[in-house]
Motif scaffolding. Sequence first.
Motif, mmCIF file in Angstrom:
data_model
loop_
_atom_site.group_PDB
_atom_site.id
_atom_site.type_symbol
_atom_site.label_atom_id
_atom_site.label_comp_id
_atom_site.label_asym_id
_atom_site.label_seq_id
_atom_site.Cartn_x
_atom_site.Cartn_y
_atom_site.Cartn_z
ATOM 1 N N THR A 143 0.840 -1.197 0.000
ATOM 2 C CA THR A 143 0.000 0.000 0.000
ATOM 3 C C THR A 143 0.876 1.249 0.000
ATOM 4 O O THR A 143 0.584 2.226 -0.695
ATOM 5 N N ALA A 144 1.972 1.189 0.772
ATOM 6 C CA ALA A 144 2.906 2.323 0.802
ATOM 7 C C ALA A 144 3.495 2.564 -0.590
ATOM 8 O O ALA A 144 3.595 3.705 -1.041
ATOM 9 N N VAL A 145 3.853 1.477 -1.285
ATOM 10 C CA VAL A 145 4.394 1.601 -2.639
ATOM 11 C C VAL A 145 3.363 2.266 -3.557
ATOM 12 O O VAL A 145 3.671 3.197 -4.304
ATOM 13 N N GLY A 146 2.103 1.786 -3.458
ATOM 14 C CA GLY A 146 1.034 2.336 -4.289
ATOM 15 C C GLY A 146 0.802 3.809 -3.999
ATOM 16 O O GLY A 146 0.616 4.613 -4.912
ATOM 17 N N LEU A 147 0.840 4.176 -2.714
ATOM 18 C CA LEU A 147 0.598 5.565 -2.323
ATOM 19 C C LEU A 147 1.712 6.474 -2.857
ATOM 20 O O LEU A 147 1.440 7.554 -3.390
ATOM 21 N N PHE A 148 2.934 6.003 -2.742
ATOM 22 C CA PHE A 148 4.066 6.763 -3.271
ATOM 23 C C PHE A 148 3.850 7.066 -4.746
ATOM 24 O O PHE A 148 4.012 8.199 -5.209
ATOM 25 N N LYS A 149 3.398 6.054 -5.481
ATOM 26 C CA LYS A 149 3.161 6.207 -6.910
ATOM 27 C C LYS A 149 2.056 7.229 -7.182
ATOM 28 O O LYS A 149 2.221 8.120 -8.009
ATOM 29 N N SER A 150 0.920 7.123 -6.448
ATOM 30 C CA SER A 150 -0.186 8.054 -6.719
ATOM 31 C C SER A 150 0.191 9.485 -6.364
ATOM 32 O O SER A 150 -0.261 10.422 -7.022
ATOM 33 N N LEU A 151 1.012 9.654 -5.302
ATOM 34 C CA LEU A 151 1.388 11.013 -4.907
ATOM 35 C C LEU A 151 2.233 11.680 -5.990
ATOM 36 O O LEU A 151 2.020 12.839 -6.311
ATOM 37 N N ILE A 152 3.154 10.926 -6.572
ATOM 38 C CA ILE A 152 3.938 11.483 -7.676
ATOM 39 C C ILE A 152 3.001 11.903 -8.810
ATOM 40 O O ILE A 152 3.174 12.961 -9.410
ATOM 41 N N GLY A 153 1.990 11.064 -9.066
ATOM 42 C CA GLY A 153 1.014 11.379 -10.115
ATOM 43 C C GLY A 153 0.331 12.714 -9.861
ATOM 44 O O GLY A 153 0.223 13.550 -10.756
ATOM 45 N N ILE A 154 -0.109 12.937 -8.609
ATOM 46 C CA ILE A 154 -0.791 14.198 -8.270
ATOM 47 C C ILE A 154 0.149 15.388 -8.459
ATOM 48 O O ILE A 154 -0.215 16.404 -9.049
ATOM 49 N N VAL A 155 1.376 15.248 -7.955
ATOM 50 C CA VAL A 155 2.350 16.325 -8.092
ATOM 51 C C VAL A 155 2.550 16.661 -9.573
ATOM 52 O O VAL A 155 2.536 17.822 -9.975
ATOM 53 N N LEU A 156 2.675 15.618 -10.395
ATOM 54 C CA LEU A 156 2.915 15.839 -11.823
ATOM 55 C C LEU A 156 1.741 16.533 -12.495
ATOM 56 O O LEU A 156 1.921 17.434 -13.306
ATOM 57 N N ILE A 157 0.510 16.126 -12.147
ATOM 58 C CA ILE A 157 -0.647 16.713 -12.827
ATOM 59 C C ILE A 157 -0.778 18.189 -12.433
ATOM 60 O O ILE A 157 -1.043 19.044 -13.282
#
Lengths: 290, 316
Positions: free
Chosen positions: B286-300
């Motif tokens: 879950t931590a791995v998944g969250l890290f990934k989604s947070l980068i996505g938000i920052v990028l958008i």
Amino acid sequence: MKKSWQSKLFDMFNTVVLGVFASTTVLPFLYVLACSFAPEKEILSKPFFIIPSEVHLRSYKYIFSSPTLPRAFLVSLFITISGALTAMFFTLTMAYPLSKKYLVGRNVLLGLVTFTLVFGGGMIPGFLVIKSLGFINKYWALILPGALSTWNLLVVKNFFQELPQEMEDSARVDGCSALGTFLRIVLPLSMPVIATFTLFYAVGYWNDYRSALLYTTNNKMWPLQLVLRQIILMAAGNIDGATFDEAYTQPPLESVKNAVIVFGTVPILAVYPFLQKHFVKGIMIGAIKG
Amino acid sequence: MAEMSAGIKIKNKRKKQGYKLRQIKKDLWLYILVIPGLLHFIVFKYLPMWGILIAFKDYNAYLGFFGSPWVGFKQFTDFFTSPEFGRLFVNTLTISFYNLIFGFPAPVIMALMLNEIRKQWYKRTIQTLVYIPHFISWVIIASLTYTLFNSQGVINKYIAAMGNEAVPFLTSADTFRPLIIGQTIWKETGFGTIIYLAALAGIDVQLYEAAVIDGANRFKQFWHITLPSIKGTIITLLILRMGHILDNGFDQLFLMSNSLNRSVSEVFDVYVYTMGITRGAFSFSTAVGLFKSLIGIVLIYSSNRLAKAAGESGIF
């Protein structure tokens, strides 16, 4: 106006390149179709053909001799139909109130909805929710989680917003309730959109293998896509893991593998003409006010 | 005086509330209609978001969600210091980067090419064909890829016919990325043209007529009219795309990865599945998944800011 030679050259190049790309989208299917009927020797010797030298139904008979694929087909059909209907129920009922700008609390609801476009719980928390609902190895797990796509919801909402409000107003004045207006005025006017999104959801359910991979362990419940993966990719040694049906790992019958691919593709190609009639319009509704 | 105006304010507020209440009563059916969808959002979208909290716990199925102990950022530091982190990060970014530079322009180019076709029947035929792969499942596409690219597949038969050695496309780390990008382009390019073709159809014909009178050739018309007219559409789609830069498709990569190409095929999405579902490390994955989604938000958000800074409208 006369065309320059550069212009003519460009037109030729353009026509050819597009033609080549377009043919790569159909040639693989034609090859697989031909292989499914062809004798084994021909598949092994000829590199590529779209008309087999002899036509055999052997591989199709083989497929139907084991219950695995016909059962998976029926499972997929059940999930697709019930899924698309459930999804349309959720989508239409939620999109209609959200399309009413005067609805108190609309902005909060819309905020909740659009936020899910940029952020989600992810695979594991989703899995834990399904597990704690007791949906593991239940068809609910394959139908409910995908039954409301945020994107589709917003597109349908935009469509409802574009409908002329006067018609609904006069129905309300004549004593029709909001529910009555929705069922008797709005839905009949929305048939093209309903057709488009029913088909979109249906294709999504038909193509889905991830839900079954995550939420089921009983291979008798597996939809066609997951069984296809097992037969073609795992029997091919492409992915490490055990196979579950001996029948398909027996002699490397190339024609059977191809027949299996055909079996999984034909339903989509069969609805494609209907889909094509609608999806361009469906995308445009979304594009107006995305 | 002040008291009086305060009294009026309260009265107005009451009036407003009364109006609101009446409005809600009138639209009661609309609220009832919202309920099933709202419940769906709560259960299947917001409950999992709340479940992200287990990324900060050491989840144990016996202790359950509430009973499992809090561990702060331990799962994250474990992940960042694990030997897999660097490889996953590079693999994910590389595939995303290639998908962006090759996959994103492809539909723009194809739409522009289709736009230049004057024979309507030819254009329509091409469109009908190139939309098909979008509706074909990844399982079928992976199966087709297998049929065409395995050691005895169509491509290798041609390679052998030319007297060369067979290329292990499916099991080699060198050919994995081109194969993945190729699949994505093949599947999504045609469908991606729809939105650009709509933008192209909306261009005022008078602009071209005026350009012809001014002596602009076809290339000049393309450069000064066509391209600027669809610039906004391209930028909007690019921003939307940035948010999903790290989602390089679980469905596709899970099917195409195997033990022989794992060094390049393992990405965040597949790793979350392997660690979480197969090995049961729920908190860690879950931590791995969250890290990934947070980068996505920052990028958008940052690409949206960038687009606005460049004078475009952005998406929010």
